[in-house]
Design a protein around this motif. Structure first.
Motif, PDB file in Angstrom:
ATOM      1  N   ASP A  73      30.091 -64.567   8.801  1.00  0.00           N
ATOM      2  CA  ASP A  73      31.507 -64.356   8.523  1.00  0.00           C
ATOM      3  C   ASP A  73      32.394 -65.405   9.183  1.00  0.00           C
ATOM      4  O   ASP A  73      33.607 -65.239   9.284  1.00  0.00           O
TER       5      ASP A  73
ATOM      6  N   ASN B 184      32.247 -56.259  11.833  1.00  0.00           N
ATOM      7  CA  ASN B 184      32.434 -56.652  10.438  1.00  0.00           C
ATOM      8  C   ASN B 184      31.392 -55.945   9.591  1.00  0.00           C
ATOM      9  O   ASN B 184      30.517 -55.236  10.109  1.00  0.00           O
TER      10      ASN B 184
ATOM     11  N   LEU C   6      28.973 -56.724   5.908  1.00  0.00           N
ATOM     12  CA  LEU C   6      28.547 -57.821   5.042  1.00  0.00           C
ATOM     13  C   LEU C   6      27.899 -57.319   3.757  1.00  0.00           C
ATOM     14  O   LEU C   6      27.276 -56.257   3.739  1.00  0.00           O
TER      15      LEU C   6
END
Length: 594
Positions: free
Chosen positions: A103, A237, A239
């Motif tokens: 990311d 995060n 993904l």
């Protein structure tokens, strides 16, 4: 009580972070932006790019017709037979350490063949895989587990260190050879000390009959996983196929997202895989309805849904009809939902900044550099639910009926408590710790039937069928309970004490991972009622089979038991020479080992 449990969860994450000394996080400071001069995309993985290949329905060989035979129920040993193809699929893996930035945030990772995610491996149903693994890590062992396969007659190839093999030592190598004895969608991953959460995993696709669903093209694997810039417990995060931008709140340049293409009017198979560490995934596609055709390795009677729930280790195959028009684009979404450490209704431990993973679907003629502007219509209640779809919705396509009176039945209570130093998980008051130098299967081969308490061995003896009632007394969210060596029946789920009622008794859901819901709590976050799931399997696959929560931090903290199945047959089993470890100067084992 609640404050202690919440503190315990935080302490657990902090303690387990020590296990991440390899791979290490690059100190962040102001380094949340990509670093020049390095590959900061995704470790060169092809998945999620417009160049990603579509999958064929079968790999070419001289026995393709054998894979298309109908009438099989290939989801439990002894039901139907696996085709004999005479074909072996060869792969070579090299495990290394390198900086990756899926990311845009650079951190040290562990990768397969220099890519993240690792390469997709494929076979036809009945083929053999032969995979040579070289451990090029400087100072850690490793092992690879082939998630969901039965490993009938090859339990020593299941890839779990301390259970069926010693770890592959740094600089060492080991060759796995095993049958593609089920078909559908799965993945492989390291089973060494939460190691796979740093990048050692990839998709495993086994092609087989598709009479329960027809489609035009196979998009291939869609890997979903939470991602960490800092040590756990909170992910930073989320993904899709190893890609996602960091939230604008982090002031980070876009790192890129995964992209897919559709053609109006066609139907597409997508193979969803939750390959994460902790986060439950809620998958959807704006403006499109999904038809679920398989859970784990079990074909289903197709049913439609707007959102697919995937606990860690679960897979769902879906078919999507391309109802959009030329030039249009849509968001694909996978949502972690609310943060459970700050909201008791939450299902995952994310920091709340970037819990939503996005990928773009472009129809013919669309600008593939544009950004979709579609919105989700999935109700918030569906995103916040911490359970799989109801059992009466998920009916296997091939009918199998479990025994109403299994030869063995046992309750297993899951609790979370301090051992005086750290908070750990206990199954029937015992927490697990592996012995890398003394795998349980090898001891069982020598005739041992009594094992140290910390190895959490449950022997089924010569029982023909086994039922486990798992009760969750831990205020730690839902547990995706994975069993090796079997697809089990899920007879029931609920809260309180199971009353014996079975859902779809003639043909209950089967899979190898099922979400055990969170325990019920009061306003003070004190557990008022346990949750439960009831699992049953035919004990016809001799070996030592792990049953564990697939959340990396939970199995690292001892939420694990070993099922010793048919020890008499194990004594006469031929076991090839295992991977060599070390009898002295044993590296520090800072968690359960798994």
């Amino acid at each position: 009580m609640a404050a202690h449990l919440l503190l315990g969860a935080l302490m657990l994450g902090s303690a387990l972070a020590i296990s991440y000394h390899k791979p290490a996080w690059i100190p962040l400071g102001d380094s949340l932006s990509p670093r020049l001069g390095q590959d900061v995309t995704n470790g060169n993985g092809v998945l999620g790019t417009l160049d990603a290949p579509r999958l064929a329905k079968f790999l070419p060989d001289t026995h393709a017709s054998r894979h298309r035979r109908k009438g099989y129920s290939p989801t439990d040993i002894g039901i139907g037979d696996v085709p004999v193809t005479g074909v072996t699929r060869y792969y070579n893996f090299t495990i290394t350490e390198q900086n990756i930035a899926p990311d845009g945030v650079v951190r040290s990772g562990m990768v397969v063949n220099g890519g993240y995610p690792g390469p997709t491996i494929e076979a036809n149903w009945g083929d053999y895989f032969e995979i040579s693994v070289v451990n090029a890590l400087p100072n850690e062992g490793t092992s690879i587990h082939w998630h969901g396969l039965i490993q009938h007659e090859t339990p020593y190839m299941d890839g779990v260190p301390g259970i069926v093999q010693c770890p592959i030592a740094p600089g060492g190598n080991f060759t796995y050879r095993f049958r593609a004895d089920l078909y559908g969608t799965s993945f492989y991953h390291s089973h060494y000390s939460a190691q796979y959460t740093g990048g050692i995993y990839g998709a495993m696709i086994i092609h087989g009959p598709t009479e329960n669903a027809q489609y035009d093209e196979d998009i291939g694997p869609v890997l979903l996983n939470d991602w960490y810039h800092l040590p756990p417990p909170q992910s930073n995060n989320n993904l899709i196929n190893g890609k996602m931008n960091v939230s604008r709140q982090r002031c980070t340049p876009n790192a890129g997202i995964s992209k897919f293409t559709f053609q109006s009017g066609k139907t597409y198979r997508l193979r969803l895989i939750n390959a994460g560490a902790e986060g439950m995934q809620k998958f959807s596609i704006d403006g499109h309805t999904m038809t679920v055709i398989a859970n784990d390795f079990v074909p289903l009677k197709p049913y439609q849904t707007d959102v697919v729930t995937l606990g860690i280790g679960q897979r769902s195959d879906i078919i999507v009809t391309a109802t959009g028009k030329a030039g249009q684009s849509y968001w694909m979404r996978s949502d972690l939902g609310l943060n459970a450490l700050s909201n008791p209704a939450g299902c995952t431990n994310n920091d709340g900044v970037s819990p939503l993973a996005l990928a773009a679907i472009y129809y013919e003629g669309a600008d593939t550099n544009s950004v979709p502007t579609t919105n989700s219509t999935v109700p918030e209640s569906s995103i916040q639910s911490c359970m799989n779809d109801p059992l009466n919705m998920t009916v296997p396509y091939y009918s199998l009926t479990p025994s109403t009176t299994p030869a063995m039945s046992q309750n297993i209570d899951i609790t979370f408590a301090s051992n005086g130093t750290n908070y750990l998980f206990y199954m029937n008051n015992s927490t697990f710790r592996a012995d890398y130098n003394d795998p349980i299967l090898l001891e069982a081969k020598l005739g041992q039937t009594v094992f140290p308490a910390e190895e959490n061995v449950i022997s089924t003896g010569n029982a023909s069928s086994v039922r486990f009632v798992l009760y969750n007394y831990a205020f730690t969210g839902a547990h995706p309970m994975h069993m090796h060596g079997h697809n089990y029946w899920v007879l029931a789920e609920g809260y309180g004490t199971w009353d014996g009622t079975v859902t779809n008794a003639g043909n209950p859901q089967r899979r190898d991972v099922q979400l055990l819901p969170p325990a019920q709590v009061n306003a003070d976050l004190v557990v008022t009622s346990p949750s439960y799931i009831v699992l049953q399997f035919n004990a016809d696959n001799p070996g030592v089979w792990p049953l564990h929560c697939h959340i990396a931090w939970h199995v690292s903290a001892g939420l694990y038991v070993s099922i010793l199945e048919n020890p008499t047959a194990i004594k006469s089993m031929h076991i090839p020479k295992p991977a060599a470890w070390t009898g002295k100067d044993v590296p520090d084992q800072i968690d359960s080992g798994l």
